[in-house]
Design an enzyme around this catalytic site. Structure first.
Site, PDB file in Angstrom:
ATOM      1  N   ASP A  18       0.886  -1.151   0.000  1.00  0.00           N
ATOM      2  CA  ASP A  18       0.000   0.000   0.000  1.00  0.00           C
ATOM      3  C   ASP A  18       0.935   1.215   0.000  1.00  0.00           C
ATOM      4  O   ASP A  18       2.114   1.083   0.326  1.00  0.00           O
ATOM      5  CB  ASP A  18      -0.878  -0.038   1.258  1.00  0.00           C
ATOM      6  CG  ASP A  18      -1.736   1.201   1.403  1.00  0.00           C
ATOM      7  OD1 ASP A  18      -2.405   1.567   0.426  1.00  0.00           O
ATOM      8  OD2 ASP A  18      -1.715   1.805   2.488  1.00  0.00           O
ATOM      9  N   ASP A  20      -0.016   5.073   0.983  1.00  0.00           N
ATOM     10  CA  ASP A  20      -0.226   6.032   2.068  1.00  0.00           C
ATOM     11  C   ASP A  20      -0.320   5.341   3.422  1.00  0.00           C
ATOM     12  O   ASP A  20      -1.162   4.473   3.618  1.00  0.00           O
ATOM     13  CB  ASP A  20      -1.514   6.826   1.806  1.00  0.00           C
ATOM     14  CG  ASP A  20      -1.373   7.670   0.551  1.00  0.00           C
ATOM     15  OD1 ASP A  20      -0.511   8.553   0.559  1.00  0.00           O
ATOM     16  OD2 ASP A  20      -2.100   7.430  -0.425  1.00  0.00           O
ATOM     17  N   ASP A 174      -1.261  -0.857   6.119  1.00  0.00           N
ATOM     18  CA  ASP A 174      -1.464  -0.232   7.431  1.00  0.00           C
ATOM     19  C   ASP A 174      -2.921  -0.234   7.865  1.00  0.00           C
ATOM     20  O   ASP A 174      -3.226   0.162   8.981  1.00  0.00           O
ATOM     21  CB  ASP A 174      -0.952   1.216   7.426  1.00  0.00           C
ATOM     22  CG  ASP A 174      -1.759   2.108   6.495  1.00  0.00           C
ATOM     23  OD1 ASP A 174      -2.134   3.215   6.897  1.00  0.00           O
ATOM     24  OD2 ASP A 174      -2.027   1.698   5.347  1.00  0.00           O
TER      25      ASP A 174
END
Length: 200
Positions: A18, A20, A174
């Protein structure tokens, strides 16, 4: 000091990241951009909601806020404004140290992809700000898939573009939504801590 990431047993044929909050510690900057862009329309966006919706495409977030708050913000216009505000803050952008460690250690040994709910422009700008763009063979961004995370489609698309079996990929994420998407794609994953979960 950061904790090195504990990876599941490999070997893996590819790493999927991922962007961001995983490669770049951009979530705090994105939140400031959101607050400013939405504030122009008297729209509330609590920080908890922002993190809970991590992984949703920008236009989906604006549409959901319109529904929730009975607003009629012009989706494309607000999305564009939010991205512009984010770009202005890019000089402040930092990487997530424990993820950068993995990128530098494995680059050139196995292929990498970025799989993001952000626009391609935003992902490219973030990676360029940290000098990382050339390390990724494939970018899969908002608008390039039909179903976003937690659906497995974005990760399966990345594996397909890299020519790697999904089960041979390791995902770095995250958000819970991202971990669910990886699991649904048959991939092992590593959870990267959110800013407030990190030891100070």
């Amino acid at each position: 000091m950061h904790q090195p990431l504990a990876l599941p047993a490999g070997p893996f044929a590819a790493f999927l990241f991922d962007c961001d909050g995983t490669i770049v510690d951009s979530m705090p900057l994105h939140y400031v951009a959101w607050k400013r862009a939405l504030g122009e329309w008297q729209c509330e966006f609590p920080e908890q909601t922002f993190y809970a919706w991590g992984g949703y495409p920008v236009v989906k977030i604006i549409s959901l806020l319109n529904e929730q708050q009975g607003l009629s913000m012009p989706v494309e216009e607000v999305a564009h404004r939010k991205e512009q505000l984010y770009y202005e803050m890019l000089p402040q952008l930092q990487g997530v140290p424990e993820v950068l460690e993995q990128i530098h250690a494995q680059h050139g040994k196995i292929p990498f992809a970025v799989v993001s709910g952000s626009t391609r422009e935003s992902v490219v700008a973030s990676l360029e700000a940290l000098g990382l763009l050339d390390k990724f063979e494939v970018l899969v961004c908002a608008g390039e898939y039909t179903h976003g995370k937690p659906h497995p489609e974005p990760f399966l698309l990345a594996a397909d573009r890299l020519g790697v079996e999904p089960t041979a990929c390791l995902v770095f994420e995250d958000t819970e939504m991202g971990i669910q998407a990886a699991t649904a794609a048959g991939m092992k994953s590593v959870k990267v801590l959110q800013p407030w979960e990190r030891p100070r």
